[in-house]
Design an enzyme around this catalytic site. Sequence first.
Site, mmCIF file in Angstrom:
data_model
loop_
_atom_site.group_PDB
_atom_site.id
_atom_site.type_symbol
_atom_site.label_atom_id
_atom_site.label_comp_id
_atom_site.label_asym_id
_atom_site.label_seq_id
_atom_site.Cartn_x
_atom_site.Cartn_y
_atom_site.Cartn_z
ATOM 1 N N LYS A 139 95.289 95.424 50.497
ATOM 2 C CA LYS A 139 94.561 94.293 51.198
ATOM 3 C C LYS A 139 95.620 93.831 52.034
ATOM 4 O O LYS A 139 96.693 93.709 52.357
ATOM 5 C CB LYS A 139 94.906 93.372 49.847
ATOM 6 C CG LYS A 139 95.717 92.737 49.016
ATOM 7 C CD LYS A 139 97.051 92.019 50.091
ATOM 8 C CE LYS A 139 98.308 91.366 48.711
ATOM 9 N NZ LYS A 139 99.452 91.059 49.991
ATOM 10 N N ALA A 192 105.627 96.250 52.131
ATOM 11 C CA ALA A 192 104.735 96.247 53.678
ATOM 12 C C ALA A 192 103.764 94.668 53.675
ATOM 13 O O ALA A 192 103.565 94.536 54.680
ATOM 14 C CB ALA A 192 103.888 97.165 54.074
ATOM 15 N N GLY A 193 103.556 94.034 52.199
ATOM 16 C CA GLY A 193 102.736 93.367 52.532
ATOM 17 C C GLY A 193 101.053 93.302 52.014
ATOM 18 O O GLY A 193 100.837 93.186 52.090
ATOM 19 N N GLY A 223 101.200 99.374 45.963
ATOM 20 C CA GLY A 223 101.872 100.073 44.687
ATOM 21 C C GLY A 223 100.953 99.198 43.369
ATOM 22 O O GLY A 223 100.614 99.543 42.236
ATOM 23 N N ASP A 233 99.976 90.785 42.202
ATOM 24 C CA ASP A 233 98.655 91.413 43.184
ATOM 25 C C ASP A 233 97.997 92.330 42.218
ATOM 26 O O ASP A 233 96.745 92.820 42.886
ATOM 27 C CB ASP A 233 99.533 91.497 44.078
ATOM 28 C CG ASP A 233 99.950 91.015 45.313
ATOM 29 O OD1 ASP A 233 99.946 89.530 45.223
ATOM 30 O OD2 ASP A 233 101.004 91.224 46.202
HETATM 31 O O1 C5P Z 1 104.766 90.173 40.598
HETATM 32 P P1 C5P Z 1 104.944 90.831 41.274
HETATM 33 O O2 C5P Z 1 106.409 92.334 40.450
HETATM 34 O O3 C5P Z 1 104.397 91.491 42.398
HETATM 35 O O4 C5P Z 1 106.483 90.396 42.488
HETATM 36 C C1 C5P Z 1 107.675 90.813 42.890
HETATM 37 C C2 C5P Z 1 108.678 89.680 43.150
HETATM 38 O O5 C5P Z 1 107.996 88.951 44.311
HETATM 39 C C3 C5P Z 1 108.813 88.828 41.916
HETATM 40 O O6 C5P Z 1 110.170 89.528 41.489
HETATM 41 C C4 C5P Z 1 109.223 87.455 42.588
HETATM 42 O O7 C5P Z 1 110.288 87.524 42.701
HETATM 43 C C5 C5P Z 1 108.771 87.816 43.861
HETATM 44 N N1 C5P Z 1 107.244 86.433 43.613
HETATM 45 C C6 C5P Z 1 107.023 84.947 43.636
HETATM 46 N N2 C5P Z 1 105.750 84.965 42.936
HETATM 47 C C7 C5P Z 1 105.041 85.376 43.350
HETATM 48 C C8 C5P Z 1 104.546 86.372 43.374
HETATM 49 C C9 C5P Z 1 105.586 87.382 43.583
HETATM 50 O O8 C5P Z 1 108.456 84.778 43.533
HETATM 51 N N3 C5P Z 1 103.872 84.592 43.052
#
Ligand code: C5P
Length: 325
Positions: free
Chosen positions: A9, A99-100, A104, A138
Amino acid sequence: MMRTTAPAKVNLGIAVSGVRPDGYHELRSVFLRLALADELAVRPTSGSDHLVIEGAPDCPVDGNLVLRATAAFRAAAGVRGIDVDPVAIRLHKRIPMAAGLAGGSSDAAAMLRLLALASPGALEPLALREVAARIGADVPFFVGAAGAALVAGIGETVESLPPPIEPLGVLLVTPPVEMTTPAVFGAWDRLTATSAASTGSVPPATSATAVIDALAAELRAGATPSTITGLADRLRDANDLWPAAVSVWPMLQGWRDDLERALDRPVLLTGSGSTLVALYEDPLAASDAADVLGRARLADGGARIAATASTSPYPPDIDIIEEGT
Ligand code: C5P
């Protein structure tokens, strides 16, 4: 054996409106699903779950979100008295990591969808989304089949939107750096605290929200690719994570400046980076631009360049191919 694709995405704008007590951030963003995808093949096995990764030597097997998704699904199904047998998984990576592009997270969601199909009745869609949200912010977007969505909360609130009515060309340039999401959100925290201290108030509400909502309204009404490219100028400045990403990796600014000169159009940051994105009215124009960058020897600097596109407005609900076992 069952196979499916796990699409990437891009974010078209991200408004970050605050941080929750658990450290996660409240967001608002339009997610656009891309044709660029990883592939996942799964078959039952004896013993324990087993993952083989192709196409990305650095991608870790231990702790991989695909294995975490499998364990989480099995635990949730087990509570309902349904056993999920061990699986052998082959994951072919095409989406650059850290990479945004949410590769994963998409792999994990694809795994959940495969397991849901293989274990009918184990988890209804709502429970599947709850499991998805626990794996990563995500992941819920990818559990559905939407071509685009307005995503809010920390990622768990997903309003499906139709993608552009014709495919939008999307050029991805991933500089040779892995930017971790927590590092960029951590920088956002520090920058926001500094600006709040210097103005003596909480940071002002983000202006990115209005741009994101305008884009969502266009998509809801049936947007053409040129509607989206027409918003690119505003979307470029509607990622609130940009200053934080630049503070983590200052060379990002130079990469964007160079790309905007070379491509003669606005360049956006997806997610927390590092991928930079240019939008085109059709996929061929994005491919031509990739060729131009290739000739400019940008890839010599170690960047990965990929031309891809948004997906069809009516993607199949389930894109799973069943083969003989
Ligand atoms: O949920 P995910 O493991 O993809 O998020 C990785 C990290 O990104 C989280 O541990 C958090 O530090 C940050 N994050 C956040 N707020 C979000 C999504 C991600 O702070 N809405």
